[in-house]
Design an enzyme around this catalytic site. Structure first.
Site, short mmCIF file in Angstrom:
data_model
loop_
_atom_site.label_atom_id
_atom_site.label_comp_id
_atom_site.label_asym_id
_atom_site.label_seq_id
_atom_site.Cartn_x
_atom_site.Cartn_y
_atom_site.Cartn_z
CB CYS A 87 -0.98 -0.04 1.17
SG CYS A 87 -2.37 1.12 1.01
CG HIS A 196 -3.27 -3.59 3.49
ND1 HIS A 196 -2.31 -2.93 4.23
CD2 HIS A 196 -3.92 -2.64 2.78
CE1 HIS A 196 -2.38 -1.63 3.99
NE2 HIS A 196 -3.36 -1.42 3.12
CD GLU A 198 -0.52 -5.52 5.81
OE1 GLU A 198 -0.82 -4.31 5.92
OE2 GLU A 198 -0.37 -6.08 4.70
#
Length: 229
Positions: A87, A196, A198
């Protein structure tokens, strides 16, 4: 000994802790790197996390690319250090000219926060070797400036060279050209991804665990490189 993956914290980083958790869940050692410290402390790879580095003043990533740590990362990346920008980290990599093109305001001018389907387009040795060809994965997006743009020649080169790492499917959340969600440099060691991963590493907190593959991929790559050495 597990691989040491550096996670950079800039003023305004929001997802550095999540990225570090992804590293640990994959079996690596997360090493926190500070934006003002040019020393990479001997890490084996680096992750630039999401957030709003330096408040996104001027534009996303424009100031962070001048941080002392980025000077060291740029040199190391050109020497082959694996680097993943997520990002805002993707924005920083483009601003630092480690990746081509730019991330601009979402075409619809709204912030987009949703779970997003992607197709993994390039199974490359560093960051996506844990996936299968054309695997579809569900990973959250949350951004206001995620529209990937580049001139036509750059787009053609990315497509021809297999540098489009992931593409949006079942709807494009931001108007990115060619539905591009992630790209790599020509060498394949530097990858920028707007969604994302994560936030998709645990079933309890994410829509899937599909994002964990990015973290396990780099650990597998580093283990193989160490074995060859």
């Amino acid at each position: 000994m597990s691989a040491r993956i550096g996670v950079v914290t800039f003023p305004g980083s929001l997802d550095d802790g999540d990225a570090a958790r992804g590293v640990r869940l994959a079996g690596g050692e997360a090493v926190r790197l500070w934006h003002a410290d040019p020393d990479l402390h001997g890490v084996d790879a680096v992750i630039l996390p999401g957030g709003f580095s330096y408040g996104d003043y001027l534009r996303g990533g424009a100031i962070a690319r001048f941080a002392p740590v980025m000077e060291s990362i740029a040199v190391a990346a050109r020497d082959g250090l694996p680097v993943l920008g997520i990002c805002n980290g993707f924005q920083i990599l483009c601003e630092a000219h480690l990746l081509p093109g730019a991330l601009t305001r979402n075409q619809h001018l709204h912030f987009r926060n949703r779970d997003q389907w992607l197709r993994v387009e390039a199974i490359q040795p560093v960051w996506t070797n844990a996936f299968t060809d054309s695997q579809e994965v569900l990973i959250p997006v949350k951004h206001g400036e995620g529209r990937y743009v580049a001139d036509q020649r750059t787009l053609e080169e990315l497509e021809a060279n297999g540098q489009v790492v992931a593409r949006y499917i079942q709807g494009n959340p931001n108007g990115s050209l060619n539905d591009i969600a992630a790209i790599s440099n020509a060498a394949g060691n530097v990858v920028g991804i707007m969604p994302h991963p994560e936030h998709a590493v645990e079933a309890l907190t994410g829509p899937s665990i599909d994002g964990l593959g990015f973290f396990t991929s780099v650990l597998k790559h580093l283990a193989g490189a160490g074995a060859q050495a």
